[in-house]
Design a protein around this motif. Sequence first.
Motif, PDB file in Angstrom:
ATOM      1  N   CYS A  31      66.139  28.232  33.623  1.00  0.00           N
ATOM      2  CA  CYS A  31      67.240  28.745  34.432  1.00  0.00           C
ATOM      3  C   CYS A  31      68.104  29.586  33.517  1.00  0.00           C
ATOM      4  O   CYS A  31      68.621  29.074  32.522  1.00  0.00           O
ATOM      5  CB  CYS A  31      68.052  27.589  35.022  1.00  0.00           C
ATOM      6  SG  CYS A  31      69.618  28.153  35.713  1.00  0.00           S
ATOM      7  N   GLY A  33      70.972  30.566  33.974  1.00  0.00           N
ATOM      8  CA  GLY A  33      72.376  30.184  34.088  1.00  0.00           C
ATOM      9  C   GLY A  33      72.760  29.056  33.150  1.00  0.00           C
ATOM     10  O   GLY A  33      73.846  29.055  32.580  1.00  0.00           O
ATOM     11  N   CYS A  34      71.872  28.069  32.956  1.00  0.00           N
ATOM     12  CA  CYS A  34      72.227  26.909  32.136  1.00  0.00           C
ATOM     13  C   CYS A  34      71.148  26.579  31.109  1.00  0.00           C
ATOM     14  O   CYS A  34      71.305  25.619  30.362  1.00  0.00           O
ATOM     15  CB  CYS A  34      72.489  25.699  33.034  1.00  0.00           C
ATOM     16  SG  CYS A  34      71.036  25.152  33.951  1.00  0.00           S
ATOM     17  N   CYS A  45      68.858  26.332  41.127  1.00  0.00           N
ATOM     18  CA  CYS A  45      68.760  25.430  39.983  1.00  0.00           C
ATOM     19  C   CYS A  45      69.316  24.059  40.364  1.00  0.00           C
ATOM     20  O   CYS A  45      70.446  23.966  40.838  1.00  0.00           O
ATOM     21  CB  CYS A  45      69.543  26.007  38.808  1.00  0.00           C
ATOM     22  SG  CYS A  45      69.565  24.916  37.378  1.00  0.00           S
ATOM     23  N   CYS A  48      72.615  23.515  37.682  1.00  0.00           N
ATOM     24  CA  CYS A  48      73.885  24.243  37.797  1.00  0.00           C
ATOM     25  C   CYS A  48      74.093  24.794  39.209  1.00  0.00           C
ATOM     26  O   CYS A  48      75.151  25.328  39.507  1.00  0.00           O
ATOM     27  CB  CYS A  48      73.954  25.371  36.769  1.00  0.00           C
ATOM     28  SG  CYS A  48      72.810  26.727  37.074  1.00  0.00           S
TER      29      CYS A  48
HETATM   30 ZN    ZN Z   1      70.808  26.217  35.955  1.00  0.00          ZN
END
Ligand code: ZN
Length: 84
Positions: A31, A33-34, A45, A48
């Motif tokens: 992911c 994002g995280c 995800c 997150c």
């Molecule tokens: Zn994530």
Amino acid sequence: MRGICGGRLSRGGNATYPAPRPLVPIELEFCPGCNCFVREEETACPFCGGDLAALREEDQAHRRRVVAAMDHLRTLLAAQEAVG
Ligand SMILES: [Zn+2]
């Protein structure tokens, strides 16, 4: 008494072995994002809550900007070296 393998192994030449388990059982993606591992088929995800398609697109755009900035920097450094 059956052995630990359920009696399927024999000492003769006709032994049947269970298929070896793969070291990495499933393909996982990151992911953006995280940076957690997520399954390939996930759309959001689970860690997150981010929209994976949007986060991947954003990540790709960021990588393109970084590559362009690095190319620009290399050009400037090459020009500086040429000047002396
Ligand atoms: Zn994530």
